[in-house]
Scaffold this active site. Structure first.
Site, PDB file in Angstrom:
ATOM      1  N   PHE A 190     -87.593  68.082  37.501  1.00 24.33           N
ATOM      2  CA  PHE A 190     -86.195  68.376  37.144  1.00 24.33           C
ATOM      3  C   PHE A 190     -86.150  69.726  36.415  1.00 24.33           C
ATOM      4  O   PHE A 190     -87.004  70.000  35.575  1.00 24.33           O
ATOM      5  CB  PHE A 190     -85.655  67.273  36.230  1.00 24.33           C
ATOM      6  CG  PHE A 190     -84.164  67.107  36.283  1.00 24.33           C
ATOM      7  CD1 PHE A 190     -83.598  66.108  37.055  1.00 24.33           C
ATOM      8  CD2 PHE A 190     -83.333  67.944  35.562  1.00 24.33           C
ATOM      9  CE1 PHE A 190     -82.220  65.943  37.102  1.00 24.33           C
ATOM     10  CE2 PHE A 190     -81.960  67.791  35.604  1.00 24.33           C
ATOM     11  CZ  PHE A 190     -81.398  66.790  36.372  1.00 24.33           C
TER      12      PHE A 190
ATOM     13  N   PHE B 170     -88.122  61.646  32.103  1.00 25.49           N
ATOM     14  CA  PHE B 170     -88.138  60.215  31.791  1.00 25.49           C
ATOM     15  C   PHE B 170     -89.361  59.523  32.386  1.00 25.49           C
ATOM     16  O   PHE B 170     -89.865  58.541  31.835  1.00 25.49           O
ATOM     17  CB  PHE B 170     -86.848  59.571  32.348  1.00 25.49           C
ATOM     18  CG  PHE B 170     -86.573  58.193  31.831  1.00 25.49           C
ATOM     19  CD1 PHE B 170     -86.062  58.010  30.555  1.00 25.49           C
ATOM     20  CD2 PHE B 170     -86.814  57.074  32.623  1.00 25.49           C
ATOM     21  CE1 PHE B 170     -85.800  56.729  30.072  1.00 25.49           C
ATOM     22  CE2 PHE B 170     -86.557  55.790  32.152  1.00 25.49           C
ATOM     23  CZ  PHE B 170     -86.046  55.622  30.870  1.00 25.49           C
TER      24      PHE B 170
ATOM     25  N   GLY C  68     -92.030  69.178  30.763  1.00 29.32           N
ATOM     26  CA  GLY C  68     -90.702  68.873  31.285  1.00 29.32           C
ATOM     27  C   GLY C  68     -89.691  69.791  30.614  1.00 29.32           C
ATOM     28  O   GLY C  68     -90.012  70.485  29.643  1.00 29.32           O
TER      29      GLY C  68
ATOM     30  N   HIS D 220     -76.537  61.948  27.914  1.00 33.46           N
ATOM     31  CA  HIS D 220     -77.746  61.617  28.667  1.00 33.46           C
ATOM     32  C   HIS D 220     -78.992  62.317  28.128  1.00 33.46           C
ATOM     33  O   HIS D 220     -80.074  61.740  28.048  1.00 33.46           O
ATOM     34  CB  HIS D 220     -77.550  62.003  30.141  1.00 33.46           C
ATOM     35  CG  HIS D 220     -78.128  61.007  31.073  1.00 33.46           C
ATOM     36  ND1 HIS D 220     -77.477  59.853  31.430  1.00 33.46           N
ATOM     37  CD2 HIS D 220     -79.316  60.972  31.707  1.00 33.46           C
ATOM     38  CE1 HIS D 220     -78.246  59.163  32.242  1.00 33.46           C
ATOM     39  NE2 HIS D 220     -79.361  59.818  32.423  1.00 33.46           N
TER      40      HIS D 220
ATOM     41  N   PHE E  73     -97.013  66.829  23.815  1.00 35.26           N
ATOM     42  CA  PHE E  73     -95.570  66.947  24.080  1.00 35.26           C
ATOM     43  C   PHE E  73     -95.221  68.393  24.423  1.00 35.26           C
ATOM     44  O   PHE E  73     -94.894  69.198  23.563  1.00 35.26           O
ATOM     45  CB  PHE E  73     -94.809  66.479  22.831  1.00 35.26           C
ATOM     46  CG  PHE E  73     -93.330  66.340  23.025  1.00 35.26           C
ATOM     47  CD1 PHE E  73     -92.809  65.527  24.014  1.00 35.26           C
ATOM     48  CD2 PHE E  73     -92.443  67.015  22.202  1.00 35.26           C
ATOM     49  CE1 PHE E  73     -91.438  65.389  24.184  1.00 35.26           C
ATOM     50  CE2 PHE E  73     -91.063  66.893  22.359  1.00 35.26           C
ATOM     51  CZ  PHE E  73     -90.567  66.071  23.353  1.00 35.26           C
TER      52      PHE E  73
END
Ligand code: RBF
Length: 155
Positions: A23, A58, A80, A89, A114
């Site tokens: 994404f 996610f 990400g 969201h 992370f």
């Protein structure tokens, strides 16, 4: 501040997995490039680096969990890009992703880094995924190496 050269792990047999969310694909491509570059600079051979792609941030914690469960990596670098939209969201995915990544690291006792950026604007995301030191993927890969080294010393 001590400059970490990763001397101790350079010769060791470390396997790094990168889980990259697709994404915001152009942004995460930049994060991936930064991470791969940092690993190469640290002397990690490319055959020791595995890249796994997932649809979005996610899904990242689950893929990281499975990589550790399969004993496929000594550290997982999670990449990400979350960019705030008009609905809440962003908050749900960001929190689930951050907490999931933390839980995976603790569950397996291995570095689960992370490297997911959370930004208010696309511009901020571009800044953090471009070439140079601001690249958060590059930073995340270095953190993985440093943590392998640190945890090895503790053990
Ligand atoms: N995934 C990301 O990695 N970054 C995003 O900014 C992002 N925004 C999303 C916004 C909406 C409204 C939805 C429905 C999904 C978004 N996703 C995003 C995808 C998410 O991480 C996941 O792949 C999907 O929700 C399927 O579980």
């Amino acid at each position: 501040m001590k400059h970490n050269t990763f001397e101790k792990i350079r010769s060791a047999d470390v396997r790094i997995a990168i889980v990259r969310a697709r994404f915001n694909e152009d942004i995460t491509a930049g994060l991936l490039a930064g991470a791969l570059e940092a690993l190469q600079e640290a002397g990690i051979p490319s055959e020791k680096v595995r890249v796994v792609e997932v649809p979005g941030s996610f899904e990242v914690p689950l893929a990281a969990d499975r990589l550790f469960a399969a004993k496929a990596a000594d550290a997982v670098v999670c990449l990400g890009a979350l960019i705030q939209g008009d609905t809440p969201h962003f908050e749900y995915i960001s929190r689930a992703c951050a907490s999931g990544i933390m839980q995976v690291g603790l569950r397996h006792g291995k570095p689960c880094v992370f490297g997911v950026i959370t930004c208010f604007t696309r511009e901020q995301a571009e800044e953090r995924s471009g070439p140079g030191d601001m690249n958060r993927g590059r930073e995340a890969a270095k953190v993985a190496l440093e943590m392998i080294e640190q945890l090895g010393e503790i053990a």
